[in-house]
Design an enzyme around this catalytic site. Structure first.
Site, PDB file in Angstrom:
ATOM      1  N   ASP A   1       0.910  -1.137   0.000  1.00  0.00           N
ATOM      2  CA  ASP A   1       0.000   0.000   0.000  1.00  0.00           C
ATOM      3  C   ASP A   1       0.951   1.188   0.000  1.00  0.00           C
ATOM      4  O   ASP A   1       1.558   1.514   1.032  1.00  0.00           O
ATOM      5  CB  ASP A   1      -0.865   0.012   1.265  1.00  0.00           C
ATOM      6  CG  ASP A   1      -1.817   1.198   1.270  1.00  0.00           C
ATOM      7  OD1 ASP A   1      -1.456   2.251   0.715  1.00  0.00           O
ATOM      8  OD2 ASP A   1      -2.911   1.074   1.838  1.00  0.00           O
ATOM      9  N   HIS A   2       1.122   1.821  -1.149  1.00  0.00           N
ATOM     10  CA  HIS A   2       2.239   2.773  -1.253  1.00  0.00           C
ATOM     11  C   HIS A   2       2.075   3.978  -0.320  1.00  0.00           C
ATOM     12  O   HIS A   2       3.049   4.639   0.000  1.00  0.00           O
ATOM     13  CB  HIS A   2       2.487   3.203  -2.710  1.00  0.00           C
ATOM     14  CG  HIS A   2       1.524   4.212  -3.239  1.00  0.00           C
ATOM     15  ND1 HIS A   2       0.261   3.899  -3.650  1.00  0.00           N
ATOM     16  CD2 HIS A   2       1.644   5.546  -3.420  1.00  0.00           C
ATOM     17  CE1 HIS A   2      -0.345   4.992  -4.063  1.00  0.00           C
ATOM     18  NE2 HIS A   2       0.466   6.017  -3.938  1.00  0.00           N
TER      19      HIS A   2
ATOM     20  N   HIS B   1      -5.752   2.758   1.069  1.00  0.00           N
ATOM     21  CA  HIS B   1      -5.053   3.929   1.605  1.00  0.00           C
ATOM     22  C   HIS B   1      -5.785   4.599   2.777  1.00  0.00           C
ATOM     23  O   HIS B   1      -5.192   4.856   3.823  1.00  0.00           O
ATOM     24  CB  HIS B   1      -4.830   4.962   0.498  1.00  0.00           C
ATOM     25  CG  HIS B   1      -4.247   4.399  -0.755  1.00  0.00           C
ATOM     26  ND1 HIS B   1      -3.273   3.430  -0.753  1.00  0.00           N
ATOM     27  CD2 HIS B   1      -4.489   4.655  -2.076  1.00  0.00           C
ATOM     28  CE1 HIS B   1      -2.944   3.128  -2.007  1.00  0.00           C
ATOM     29  NE2 HIS B   1      -3.679   3.854  -2.827  1.00  0.00           N
TER      30      HIS B   1
HETATM   31  C1  BG6 Z   1      -3.370   4.580  -6.426  1.00  0.00           C
HETATM   32  C2  BG6 Z   1      -4.675   4.629  -7.138  1.00  0.00           C
HETATM   33  O1  BG6 Z   1      -3.358   3.532  -5.497  1.00  0.00           O
HETATM   34  O2  BG6 Z   1      -3.145   5.810  -5.740  1.00  0.00           O
HETATM   35  C3  BG6 Z   1      -4.731   5.825  -8.094  1.00  0.00           C
HETATM   36  O3  BG6 Z   1      -4.877   3.454  -7.885  1.00  0.00           O
HETATM   37  C4  BG6 Z   1      -4.398   7.090  -7.356  1.00  0.00           C
HETATM   38  O4  BG6 Z   1      -6.016   5.940  -8.695  1.00  0.00           O
HETATM   39  C5  BG6 Z   1      -3.095   6.936  -6.587  1.00  0.00           C
HETATM   40  O5  BG6 Z   1      -4.288   8.135  -8.309  1.00  0.00           O
HETATM   41  C6  BG6 Z   1      -2.804   8.148  -5.744  1.00  0.00           C
HETATM   42  O6  BG6 Z   1      -1.520   8.039  -5.230  1.00  0.00           O
HETATM   43  P1  BG6 Z   1      -0.663   9.317  -4.891  1.00  0.00           P
HETATM   44  O7  BG6 Z   1       0.598   8.794  -4.324  1.00  0.00           O
HETATM   45  O8  BG6 Z   1      -0.469  10.064  -6.176  1.00  0.00           O
HETATM   46  O9  BG6 Z   1      -1.474  10.137  -3.937  1.00  0.00           O
END
Ligand code: BG6
Length: 484
Positions: free
Chosen positions: A179-180, A242
Site C-alpha cells: 500500500d504505497h 489507503h
Molecule cells: C493509487 C490509485 O493507489 O493511488 C490511483 O490506484 C491514485 O487511482 C493513486 O491516483 C494516488 O496516489 P498518490 O501517491 O499520487 O497520492
C-alpha cells in the site's frame, strides 16, 4: 551507512510495465546511488516480450534519465540488469527462469536473498507463485519474498481466494502487500508523532477530539485507466486500502513498540472495531466535464460503461466501537477530477464550549492538528490565542512545520522505502492478510448497501470543483463541517 547496505536477487515480473518504469527502476536507482543497495544485487526482468538485455537496459536507463547522477554511477547500476522472456502461464518457462537466477546469483554473489516483484495483472499472481513453487524455485533454501501490487481482490471472498492461492507457495511472513501510502514520509510520521509526543498522544480520544477528517483529493480524471477504474471506483481504489490504513495509524492504540508485530496487532484490533457502515453514512458521485473543457464527463471516458454507476467521488464516515473513539466520527473523502491534489488528516478538537462568552459572538473556533501529507509535508497546530488588545478575544493562530525546512538532505520516495524494507525483511509498512480482510469487510458492507438501494444514476459534480454538495450535507447532519 555500509552496515545498512543490502543486496539480493530481484526478479521483476511485469518488467516492461508502466509502474516498473515510473516508480520501481528510479527507486532502485536512488537506493543504489545512496549506497543502500550494494554491488551484490542483480535484477532479472521478465515479461512475454522478446527483449535482449541491452534493450531492457535502455528502457531502464530511460526511466532514470531525469535523475541527477554521474555517468559512472549510472553505468555501474545498469550492469546489474538482465532480462529474460517469460510467459507466466507456461510451466516450462520457469525452468529457464531458474537457470538465469542461478547464473546471476553466482555472478553477483547475491547471497540467499530473493525478492519476486509481481508488478503484473493480479490475475497472474496465483499462476506466478504456483509456477515458482512447482519449479522448486522457492523451495531452494535462502529467503524468498514476494511483493504484490494492488488490487488484492475485488471483495472479501475474491481476496481470500487469492490469499489462499498465495499461501500454497509463500508464508505470510514472506508476503509483502504494497500500500504505497504506507511508504509516504508523512504517513509514517503519524505514528512517529504519537510515539515521540506523549502529550499529543494524550489528546487522541473522545474527551478532546470532535471528529477526524481524512482527505485524499485528486485533481486528475481517470484518463487512460477507465477499464480498471470503472470496475473499482473510489471505494476499492482509495478507501479499501489507503484511507483505512491511514485512519488506522491514527486511530489504533499506541503499540507497545514500533516493532512490526506490535504495530500489526494494534492495527488489526482497531480495524475490527470499525462498525459496518449504514447507507446514510456515505455519499458517492461522478464527475462531469470541467467548465474549461479540459476534463470530459466520466461517463464518456474510454472503457467506462455509458450507464456506469461507479463513483469517482466518495465521502463518508465510520464510527469506532471502543472507549477511545466511541463518539468520534472518522470522516473521509476522496475523488478524481477535483480542484486540488491534496492529502490531509485533520484532527478537529473540541471547542471550549460555554466557558467562553457566546453573547459577544467571539467564542474560540475549534483547534486542530493537521497532518499535511502531500503536496505540503508537515504538521500544523491551529490554536486559539488572545487577540492583542484590552479585551479577552480569541484569534486562531497556525503553528506550522514543514518537512522541507528540516534541512534533511533527502526525503526518499514511498517506493524507495518500501522496496528497501522488503529487501531487509521489515513488514511494518505492508498490509497483513488479517488487516486486508477487515478492510474488505468494511468495504463490502458499504457496497452491499449501495446494491440494496438499486441506484440507477449517481449525483454529479463539475470537474475541477471541490466535489458534490451532498458531502457537505453529510457532515452538517452531525453538526460538523469539512475543514477544507
Ligand atoms: C493509487 C490509485 O493507489 O493511488 C490511483 O490506484 C491514485 O487511482 C493513486 O491516483 C494516488 O496516489 P498518490 O501517491 O499520487 O497520492
Amino acid at each position: 551507512m555500509t552496515n545498512k547496505q543490502v543486496g539480493g536477487l530481484i526478479v521483476m515480473f511485469g518488467a516492461a510495465g508502466d509502474l516498473a518504469r515510473r516508480k520501481l527502476y528510479p527507486s532502485l536507482f536512488r537506493l543504489y546511488q545512496r549506497q543502500l543497495l550494494s554491488e551484490n544485487f542483480a535484477l532479472l526482468g521478465n515479461s512475454r516480450r522478446e527483449w535482449t538485455d541491452d534493450y531492457f537496459r535502455d528502457i531502464v536507463l530511460d526511466s532514470i534519465s531525469d535523475q541527477e547522477a554521474d555517468e559512472e554511477t549510472i553505468n555501474n547500476f545498469i550492469k546489474h540488469f538482465f532480462y529474460t522472456s517469460h510467459d507466466a502461464t507456461q510451466a516450462d518457462d520457469y525452468e529457464h527462469l531458474n537457470n538465469e537466477m542461478v547464473r546471476l546469483r553466482n555472478q553477483f554473489n547475491t547471497g540467499e536473498k530473493n525478492l519476486y516483484y509481481l508488478s503484473t495483472s493480479p490475475a497472474l499472481f496465483p499462476e506466478i507463485t504456483q509456477g515458482l513453487k512447482d519449479a522448486e524455485i522457492v523451495t531452494d533454501g535462502g529467503t524468498h519474498r514476494v511483493i504484490l501490487e494492488k488490487p488484492f481482490g475485488t471483495d472479501l471472498s475474491s481476496a481470500k481466494e487469492l490469499n489462499d492461492a498465495l499461501a500454497i507457495s509463500f508464508d505470510e511472513k514472506d508476503i509483502y502487500r504494497i500500500d504505497h501510502y504506507l511508504g509516504k514520509e508523512m504517513v509514517q510520521n503519524i505514528l512517529a508523532t504519537r510515539f515521540f509526543n506523549p502529550a499529543v498522544e494524550a489528546l487522541l480520544n473522545q474527551e478532546f477530539v470532535s471528529n477526524i477528517q481524512i482527505t485524499l483529493a485528486e485533481d486528475m480524471p481517470v484518463g487512460s485507466r477507465g477499464g480498471y477504474y470503472d470496475k473499482s471506483g473510489a471505494i476499492r481504489d482509495m478507501l479499501q486500502n489507503h484511507i483505512l490504513q491511514v485512519a488506522t495509524l491514527l486511530g489504533m492504540d499506541l503499540p507497545a513498540s514500533p516493532d512490526q508485530d506490535d504495530v500489526h496487532a494494534n492495527k488489526l484490533t482497531f480495524l475490527k472495531q470499525i462498525d459496518s457502515l449504514t447507507a446514510k453514512q456515505t455519499v458517492r458521485a461522478q464527475y462531469l466535464a470541467s467548465e474549461d473543457g479540459e476534463f470530459i464527463n466520466y461517463l464518456e471516458e474510454n472503457e467506462v460503461a455509458p450507464d456506469s454507476v461507479t463513483e469517482t467521488y466518495l465521502a463518508g464516515y465510520f464510527q469506532v466501537n471502543n472507549d477511545r473513539w466511541g463518539q468520534v466520527p472518522f470522516y473521509f473523502k476522496t475523488g478524481k477530477a477535483l480542484d486540488d491534489k491534496r492529502t490531509t488528516v485533520e484532527i478537529v478538537l473540541k471547542d471550549a464550549g460555554d466557558k467562553t462568552d457566546i453573547d459577544k459572538g467571539c467564542n474560540p473556533s475549534q483547534s486542530r492538528i493537521t497532518f499535511n501529507i502531500q503536496p505540503e509535508t508537515g504538521l500544523a497546530f491551529n490554536l486559539n490565542q488572545k487577540l492583542p488588545g484590552e479585551e479577552l478575544l480569541p484569534t486562531m493562530v497556525s503553528i506550522n512545520s514543514n518537512v522541507d525546512e528540516l534541512n534533511v538532505a533527502y526525503v526518499p520516495d514511498a517506493y524507495e522505502k518500501l522496496i528497501y524494507d522488503a529487501l531487509i525483511g521489515d513488514q511494518t509498512n505492508f498490509s497483513t492478510w488479517d488487516e486486508l480482510a477487515e478492510q474488505w469487510r468494511i468495504v463490502d458492507s458499504i457496497i452491499a448497501n449501495w446494491k440494496n438501494a438499486g441506484t440507477k444514476t449517481l449525483p454529479t459534480y463539475i470537474g475541477k470543483t471541490r466535489g458534490p454538495k451532498e458531502a457537505d450535507e453529510l457532515l452538517r447532519q452531525n453538526g460538523h463541517v469539512w475543514v477544507k
